[in-house]
Scaffold this motif. Sequence first.
Motif, PDB file in Angstrom:
ATOM      1  N   SER A 195       1.501  11.505   8.221  1.00 35.77           N
ATOM      2  CA  SER A 195       0.052  11.544   8.455  1.00 35.77           C
ATOM      3  C   SER A 195      -0.194  11.919   9.909  1.00 35.77           C
ATOM      4  O   SER A 195       0.387  11.308  10.818  1.00 35.77           O
ATOM      5  CB  SER A 195      -0.605  10.187   8.163  1.00 35.77           C
ATOM      6  OG  SER A 195      -0.519   9.864   6.789  1.00 35.77           O
ATOM      7  N   VAL A 196      -1.027  12.930  10.113  1.00 41.44           N
ATOM      8  CA  VAL A 196      -1.382  13.388  11.457  1.00 41.44           C
ATOM      9  C   VAL A 196      -2.888  13.255  11.604  1.00 41.44           C
ATOM     10  O   VAL A 196      -3.642  13.720  10.739  1.00 41.44           O
ATOM     11  CB  VAL A 196      -0.949  14.850  11.669  1.00 41.44           C
ATOM     12  CG1 VAL A 196      -1.454  15.377  13.008  1.00 41.44           C
ATOM     13  CG2 VAL A 196       0.566  14.975  11.584  1.00 41.44           C
ATOM     14  N   ARG A 197      -3.343  12.629  12.688  1.00 40.02           N
ATOM     15  CA  ARG A 197      -4.761  12.447  12.930  1.00 40.02           C
ATOM     16  C   ARG A 197      -5.112  12.882  14.353  1.00 40.02           C
ATOM     17  O   ARG A 197      -4.512  12.433  15.323  1.00 40.02           O
ATOM     18  CB  ARG A 197      -5.167  10.974  12.745  1.00 40.02           C
ATOM     19  CG  ARG A 197      -5.049  10.481  11.312  1.00 40.02           C
ATOM     20  CD  ARG A 197      -6.054  11.152  10.384  1.00 40.02           C
ATOM     21  NE  ARG A 197      -5.940  10.692   9.002  1.00 40.02           N
ATOM     22  CZ  ARG A 197      -5.149  11.256   8.089  1.00 40.02           C
ATOM     23  NH1 ARG A 197      -4.426  12.308   8.424  1.00 40.02           N
ATOM     24  NH2 ARG A 197      -5.106  10.787   6.865  1.00 40.02           N
ATOM     25  N   ASP A 198      -6.092  13.789  14.435  1.00 44.20           N
ATOM     26  CA  ASP A 198      -6.653  14.239  15.719  1.00 44.20           C
ATOM     27  C   ASP A 198      -5.560  14.719  16.683  1.00 44.20           C
ATOM     28  O   ASP A 198      -5.593  14.410  17.885  1.00 44.20           O
ATOM     29  CB  ASP A 198      -7.472  13.125  16.374  1.00 44.20           C
ATOM     30  CG  ASP A 198      -8.721  12.789  15.569  1.00 44.20           C
ATOM     31  OD1 ASP A 198      -9.335  13.727  15.021  1.00 44.20           O
ATOM     32  OD2 ASP A 198      -9.052  11.594  15.461  1.00 44.20           O
ATOM     33  N   ASP A 215      -2.248  15.247   5.883  1.00 40.73           N
ATOM     34  CA  ASP A 215      -1.209  14.394   5.286  1.00 40.73           C
ATOM     35  C   ASP A 215      -0.233  15.273   4.516  1.00 40.73           C
ATOM     36  O   ASP A 215      -0.605  16.332   4.008  1.00 40.73           O
ATOM     37  CB  ASP A 215      -1.814  13.372   4.321  1.00 40.73           C
ATOM     38  CG  ASP A 215      -2.738  12.384   5.011  1.00 40.73           C
ATOM     39  OD1 ASP A 215      -2.408  11.942   6.128  1.00 40.73           O
ATOM     40  OD2 ASP A 215      -3.799  12.073   4.425  1.00 40.73           O
ATOM     41  N   SER A 261      -5.863  17.337  11.710  1.00 37.25           N
ATOM     42  CA  SER A 261      -5.526  16.175  10.882  1.00 37.25           C
ATOM     43  C   SER A 261      -5.081  16.630   9.497  1.00 37.25           C
ATOM     44  O   SER A 261      -5.694  17.519   8.907  1.00 37.25           O
ATOM     45  CB  SER A 261      -6.731  15.239  10.738  1.00 37.25           C
ATOM     46  OG  SER A 261      -7.165  14.744  11.983  1.00 37.25           O
ATOM     47  N   GLY A 279      -3.334  12.239  19.933  1.00 38.43           N
ATOM     48  CA  GLY A 279      -3.491  12.021  18.505  1.00 38.43           C
ATOM     49  C   GLY A 279      -2.518  10.990  17.991  1.00 38.43           C
ATOM     50  O   GLY A 279      -1.739  10.387  18.744  1.00 38.43           O
TER      51      GLY A 279
END
Length: 348
Positions: free
Chosen positions: A96-99, A120, A118, A154
């Motif tokens: 999961s990658v966010r911002d 997944d 962002s 992030g």
Amino acid sequence: MDEPTSALSPGECRRLFKIMRQLAADGVGIIYISHRIDEVMQLSDRVTVFRDGRHVWARPMAGLDENTIIAAMVGRNLLDAHRRDRGKGGGEPVLSVRDLSLAVSGRHGWRDVLKGVSFDVRAGEILGIGGLLGAGRTEILETIFASNEGLRGGEIRLDGIAVNIRSPRDARRLGFALVTEDRKAKGLHLHESIRDNVALPLVGRLARFGLRSFEGERALAKGAVDALGVRCAGAGQAAGTLSGGNQQKVVIGKWLATGPRVLLLDEPTRGIDVGAKREIYDLIFKLAGDGLAIVVVSSELPELLLLADRILVMAEGRQTGLISREEASEERIMQLAAPRSACGRAVA
């Protein structure tokens, strides 16, 4: 001209082809070498095919089709690359990658290269990343892997747990593997053997009493050569003497030997022939089928449409869309990838 479009965007390719046609009309003879069959068919009056260093045939383009050329190149009939039916990745996200953000310092101060990315990726899923040259595709993979310079920001989660990746060593220990865009500059030690290249990430783990285990390294390299079908004289052959496709297999084999959870592939088929390309595709599908979470960056839209379950599209460092394979098309991807002016209109 030897692979002149390998690093060009579709628009730049069209401009190059226009110039080439004008040169030909003015009486300039052009020899054009490419692994991209559609380009050969668009541009050529005559086609010459080589395979394994030998001349196969030379024919006028009129009356030839793509399958005929491919069959001559690989020595067998190769059906159109239809995507294999398989279940998409399910369950909770592995990655999961966010911002995600990246800022780099230059002559005029700090500049945002990535901002607000962002997504997944689940086990068994292939996420494609598309966009024009300079859109930030490679930077996404390098920022996750912590292999680039700059201020990274992030949140990255692996199996739902936030991780702090400060270096490629951290990324490798956590189960990430990055196959870089430039295998010769960043993926291989060309003057070293296949054995040395495959064993490099695991030298410490294979060592006994602080000494390299050459027996363990040979066994590891032989396993990679056999599993991936690397065509070579043996694991002692220098990596730089292999064909492009076999070099790429060695790079992939090196990282698969680490037992990754997430495989990051940057232009995995750049500069390799159609036969090796199909083998790489088959390998990617197999790895996804075995449950690996895979992210693929490619500048070839047909490749993205073939491989990816979902496609993240980038433009000028920002994500402009995340689309399923069912709703994806070359036209839709290019619409999302087009740079925007300050007024919000695509720049022609």
